[in-house]
Design a protein around this motif. Structure first.
Motif, PDB file in Angstrom:
ATOM      1  N   SER A  89       0.837  -1.200   0.000  1.00 11.08           N
ATOM      2  CA  SER A  89       0.000   0.000   0.000  1.00 11.08           C
ATOM      3  C   SER A  89       0.869   1.246   0.000  1.00 11.08           C
ATOM      4  O   SER A  89       1.848   1.349   0.735  1.00 11.08           O
ATOM      5  N   GLY A  90       0.515   2.206  -0.860  1.00  7.15           N
ATOM      6  CA  GLY A  90       1.276   3.439  -0.967  1.00  7.15           C
ATOM      7  C   GLY A  90       2.465   3.346  -1.891  1.00  7.15           C
ATOM      8  O   GLY A  90       3.055   4.362  -2.257  1.00  7.15           O
ATOM      9  N   VAL A  91       2.842   2.135  -2.274  1.00 11.92           N
ATOM     10  CA  VAL A  91       3.949   1.913  -3.208  1.00 11.92           C
ATOM     11  C   VAL A  91       3.418   1.403  -4.546  1.00 11.92           C
ATOM     12  O   VAL A  91       3.756   1.923  -5.608  1.00 11.92           O
ATOM     13  N   HIS A  92       2.569   0.386  -4.463  1.00 11.65           N
ATOM     14  CA  HIS A  92       2.010  -0.214  -5.679  1.00 11.65           C
ATOM     15  C   HIS A  92       0.537   0.135  -5.890  1.00 11.65           C
ATOM     16  O   HIS A  92       0.066   0.073  -7.026  1.00 11.65           O
ATOM     17  N   TYR A  93      -0.171   0.468  -4.830  1.00 10.88           N
ATOM     18  CA  TYR A  93      -1.603   0.735  -4.945  1.00 10.88           C
ATOM     19  C   TYR A  93      -2.081   1.579  -3.771  1.00 10.88           C
ATOM     20  O   TYR A  93      -1.364   1.734  -2.757  1.00 10.88           O
ATOM     21  N   THR A  94      -3.292   2.116  -3.897  1.00 10.94           N
ATOM     22  CA  THR A  94      -3.990   2.739  -2.760  1.00 10.94           C
ATOM     23  C   THR A  94      -5.449   2.312  -2.810  1.00 10.94           C
ATOM     24  O   THR A  94      -6.009   2.075  -3.901  1.00 10.94           O
ATOM     25  N   LEU A  95      -6.054   2.206  -1.638  1.00 11.03           N
ATOM     26  CA  LEU A  95      -7.483   1.913  -1.498  1.00 11.03           C
ATOM     27  C   LEU A  95      -8.137   3.083  -0.786  1.00 11.03           C
ATOM     28  O   LEU A  95      -7.670   3.508   0.277  1.00 11.03           O
ATOM     29  N   ALA A  96      -9.214   3.598  -1.357  1.00  8.76           N
ATOM     30  CA  ALA A  96      -9.915   4.709  -0.731  1.00  8.76           C
ATOM     31  C   ALA A  96     -10.649   4.263   0.522  1.00  8.76           C
ATOM     32  O   ALA A  96     -10.853   5.054   1.449  1.00  8.76           O
ATOM     33  N   SER A  97     -11.039   2.994   0.573  1.00  9.79           N
ATOM     34  CA  SER A  97     -11.796   2.470   1.708  1.00  9.79           C
ATOM     35  C   SER A  97     -11.642   0.962   1.769  1.00  9.79           C
ATOM     36  O   SER A  97     -11.277   0.327   0.777  1.00  9.79           O
ATOM     37  N   ASN A  98     -11.915   0.398   2.939  1.00  8.79           N
ATOM     38  CA  ASN A  98     -11.909  -1.065   3.074  1.00  8.79           C
ATOM     39  C   ASN A  98     -13.321  -1.601   3.220  1.00  8.79           C
ATOM     40  O   ASN A  98     -13.529  -2.688   3.764  1.00  8.79           O
ATOM     41  N   SER A  99     -14.287  -0.837   2.727  1.00  9.83           N
ATOM     42  CA  SER A  99     -15.679  -1.299   2.758  1.00  9.83           C
ATOM     43  C   SER A  99     -16.406  -0.803   1.516  1.00  9.83           C
ATOM     44  O   SER A  99     -15.968   0.150   0.860  1.00  9.83           O
ATOM     45  N   VAL A 100     -17.513  -1.466   1.211  1.00  4.78           N
ATOM     46  CA  VAL A 100     -18.333  -1.077   0.070  1.00  4.78           C
ATOM     47  C   VAL A 100     -19.774  -1.431   0.388  1.00  4.78           C
ATOM     48  O   VAL A 100     -20.043  -2.381   1.154  1.00  4.78           O
ATOM     49  N   SER A 101     -20.715  -0.675  -0.165  1.00  7.23           N
ATOM     50  CA  SER A 101     -22.142  -0.923   0.050  1.00  7.23           C
ATOM     51  C   SER A 101     -22.841  -1.152  -1.278  1.00  7.23           C
ATOM     52  O   SER A 101     -22.560  -0.454  -2.262  1.00  7.23           O
ATOM     53  N   VAL A 102     -23.720  -2.142  -1.285  1.00 10.94           N
ATOM     54  CA  VAL A 102     -24.612  -2.356  -2.419  1.00 10.94           C
ATOM     55  C   VAL A 102     -25.958  -1.740  -2.022  1.00 10.94           C
ATOM     56  O   VAL A 102     -26.616  -2.237  -1.104  1.00 10.94           O
ATOM     57  N   PRO A 103     -26.357  -0.639  -2.630  1.00 11.53           N
ATOM     58  CA  PRO A 103     -27.583   0.055  -2.198  1.00 11.53           C
ATOM     59  C   PRO A 103     -28.829  -0.809  -2.363  1.00 11.53           C
ATOM     60  O   PRO A 103     -28.848  -1.766  -3.138  1.00 11.53           O
ATOM     61  N   ALA A 104     -29.852  -0.463  -1.624  1.00 13.49           N
ATOM     62  CA  ALA A 104     -31.146  -1.123  -1.796  1.00 13.49           C
ATOM     63  C   ALA A 104     -31.605  -0.943  -3.236  1.00 13.49           C
ATOM     64  O   ALA A 104     -31.361   0.099  -3.857  1.00 13.49           O
ATOM     65  N   ASN A 105     -32.234  -1.975  -3.755  1.00 17.94           N
ATOM     66  CA  ASN A 105     -32.740  -1.998  -5.127  1.00 17.94           C
ATOM     67  C   ASN A 105     -31.629  -2.021  -6.185  1.00 17.94           C
ATOM     68  O   ASN A 105     -31.880  -1.789  -7.363  1.00 17.94           O
ATOM     69  N   GLU A 106     -30.397  -2.292  -5.750  1.00 17.63           N
ATOM     70  CA  GLU A 106     -29.275  -2.450  -6.675  1.00 17.63           C
ATOM     71  C   GLU A 106     -28.652  -3.827  -6.463  1.00 17.63           C
ATOM     72  O   GLU A 106     -28.727  -4.402  -5.372  1.00 17.63           O
TER      73      GLU A 106
END
Length: 276
Positions: free
Chosen positions: A92-109
């Motif tokens: 991390s910080g050398v080869h890649y970055t992640l904006a967050s370590n979580s994700v949401s699938v919204p309702a009806n999606e």
């Protein structure tokens, strides 16, 4: 006799029908139930292969990993937390970055994406970092047993335009024990960053009465030139057997430096080529 055969047939038919009626029709009541979440590319046996062309040292590239809701209903939001698996070689910080370590699938999606920024400009062509993400918790759905992990295999290459078929190059070869030789040669592109040098010896063999065609193929990867194979040649031109083994291309001076050997004749050659 014919009547006996008919009775036997009817008896067998009735028995078969009665046995069939004893079994339940599993297909009629078998329906999917439950809510699961998965990585779309978790299905790929070798992960996601990301080959990126590096144009500058500041370059970044975005890879989006799809997260799927597997459900017959999408009434509620699903939240997923993931982590970087310790087996990852990407830093991390050398080869890649992640904006967050979580994700949401919204309702009806049914899908969402995890953005991964690849720091392409930081990665050397000789590296092959891999990033593995693993789902560790979720709300609103169970984590898929089979597709909860995904791996990104990162490879960086550079655009290559060292020479065209009409270019001519002045080549100078230094071979200890044999001397210094100079010749005009061609460097012809073969595609995919590979080039064939028409006489990698720069006239060394021609100086002893042999052909001026002693071809060798080199691969360019971001200015690093590696021996690939000999092509049309009278001698066993091979990869260098002593250091250095990897040559270079300087775009500012349009100069190539390549290394090669001829083990049979105990030659370790260094050839410098300058575009004319």
């Amino acid at each position: 006799m014919k009547f006996n055969k008919l009775y036997i047939f009817l008896a067998l038919l009735m028995t078969s029908m009665s046995m069939t009626a004893c079994f339940d029709d599993q297909g009629a009541d078998a329906t999917f139930s439950g809510d699961y979440v998965e990585f779309e590319d978790g299905r790929l046996p070798n992960g996601v292969n990301a080959t990126l062309v590096r144009a500058s040292s500041e370059q970044t590239d975005l890879i989006e990993l799809q997260v799927n809701r597997v459900s017959t209903s999408a009434n509620d939001e699903i939240s997923v937390t993931f982590e970087v698996d310790p087996s990852s070689t990407a830093v991390s910080g050398v080869h890649y970055t992640l904006a967050s370590n979580s994700v949401s699938v919204p309702a009806n999606e049914f899908v969402a994406t995890v953005p991964v920024t690849i720091l392409t400009g930081n990665i050397e062509p000789s590296e092959a970092p891999s990033l593995k993400l693993k789902m560790i918790s979720s709300t609103g759905a169970e984590i898929s047993t089979n597709y909860s992990e995904v791996e990104i295999n990162i490879q960086v290459v550079c655009p290559s335009d060292i020479s065209v078929a009409t270019d001519t190059w002045m080549a100078t070869c230094v071979a200890p024990g044999y001397g210094t030789f100079t010749a005009t040669v061609k460097v012809t592109p073969l595609g995919a960053g590979q080039y064939v040098i028409s006489d990698v010896s720069a006239g060394l063999y021609a100086g002893f009465g042999y052909s001026t065609t002693q071809e060798a193929i080199y691969a360019d990867n971001c200015g690093a030139l590696s021996f690939v194979a000999r092509r049309q040649a009278e001698f066993g031109i091979s990869a260098p057997t002593v250091d250095p083994t990897v040559g270079s291309f300087d775009a500012s001076t349009e100069t190539m430096v390549v290394y090669w050997s001829d083990p049979t004749n105990e030659i370790n050659g260094t050839t410098t080529l300058v575009k004319q």
